[in-house]
Design a protein around this motif. Sequence first.
Motif, mmCIF file in Angstrom:
data_model
loop_
_atom_site.group_PDB
_atom_site.id
_atom_site.type_symbol
_atom_site.label_atom_id
_atom_site.label_comp_id
_atom_site.label_asym_id
_atom_site.label_seq_id
_atom_site.Cartn_x
_atom_site.Cartn_y
_atom_site.Cartn_z
ATOM 1 N N PRO A 297 0.828 -1.210 0.000
ATOM 2 C CA PRO A 297 0.000 0.000 0.000
ATOM 3 C C PRO A 297 0.860 1.256 0.000
ATOM 4 N N THR B 128 5.416 -0.497 3.467
ATOM 5 C CA THR B 128 4.690 0.237 2.438
ATOM 6 C C THR B 128 5.645 0.599 1.308
ATOM 7 N N TYR C 223 -4.153 1.352 -3.931
ATOM 8 C CA TYR C 223 -3.578 0.065 -3.553
ATOM 9 C C TYR C 223 -4.345 -1.019 -4.299
ATOM 10 N N GLU D 251 -4.710 -4.210 -3.671
ATOM 11 C CA GLU D 251 -4.839 -5.412 -2.848
ATOM 12 C C GLU D 251 -5.987 -6.308 -3.298
#
Length: 359
Positions: A243, A262, A274, A276
């Motif tokens: 992130p 990060t 981000y 993810e």
Amino acid sequence: MNARRFAQVRTTALATLILAALPTVSPAPASAHAQEASGAAAKPPTQHSSAPTIKVYSRETIVDVTVTDAKGQPVHGLTKADFTIEQDGKPQSIRSFQEFAAPTVYPELVNLPPNIYTNFQPATGPLNILLLDDIYYGDIGKVRLEAAHFIKNMAPGTQVALLAMGARLTVLQEPTTDPARLLKVVNTIVDPFFQEGDGCEILIARNRAVIDQFKEIANYLSGIKGRKNLIWINSGIPTLVFPPPVLGGTPAPVASVGPYPTAPGIGAGGLCPYFETNLHKTYDLLADAQVTVYPLDPSGVGTTAPTATGIKEIGHLAMDAVADATGGVAFYGNNFLDELMVKAVHAGASYYTLSYIPP
């Protein structure tokens, strides 16, 4: 021992159940007049049943497990009793178990008379996919040179496919054990990835391209049975895996992303999103296709500048994160990329495959 695992889910039709027996239908007797008029016996009425049919399915989950010792060497000779599978904290019955090991004896190529050829190519071990990354890594000439050296010297029967990421995903060579076919296309230059803009705009476009093309790879490989080792030649993409810093430049807590930091230098305040969620969806697709990722850093160990060293280290952490998520191992710290390819092929050849049917 260290165990890396991922799961592939397979849906299997187990049974077809009939809820009610078909009713017995007796044809009504035809009248004598009708039989005499037609000269033929009356046909019985068509039988129809409204009884519903239910098909019952069970999802068989396949789990590939790589077990290594403290030195990173594969552990052999384990049995079904050495493994435990749990789902939601509850132990599951292991339905099947099999060990696969790197071959020690390779098939001999047939010596044919002049001008006689064969398409027989005996294969050993799982499929290995060399993935050339022309989205992020720039020294494509070096990568292709080292890949060609690996292909020329790979063990007989090694199955290899050759893919390249760029403006789009390109299948340069489908799975084969023939080095000549691979060498014919390994130096092919694909259309490069290009995105106008700067800073975050370019990073976002590149990361989306990587995600999209990895999804294409998962879809392509899902049609090939068995385990596949995806050898991704890339120096790591921290901006994809980790992130960004939060507003004000304060890094997000390490606990929020596990053992990984990060990503530095990509702005603050969430300007660079981000990835993810998309990344985890991609991991699931790879698992469903029974694909393990082995990232390889082609940059070697040449640089000693502190700034460059720090960037390389976080790149290696990003490689480790991708490998951990898919059951593979990241390889770096070697100037000879072809040697890393050999290590990746060897690491991906030894594993255990288990399956169970979840409740």
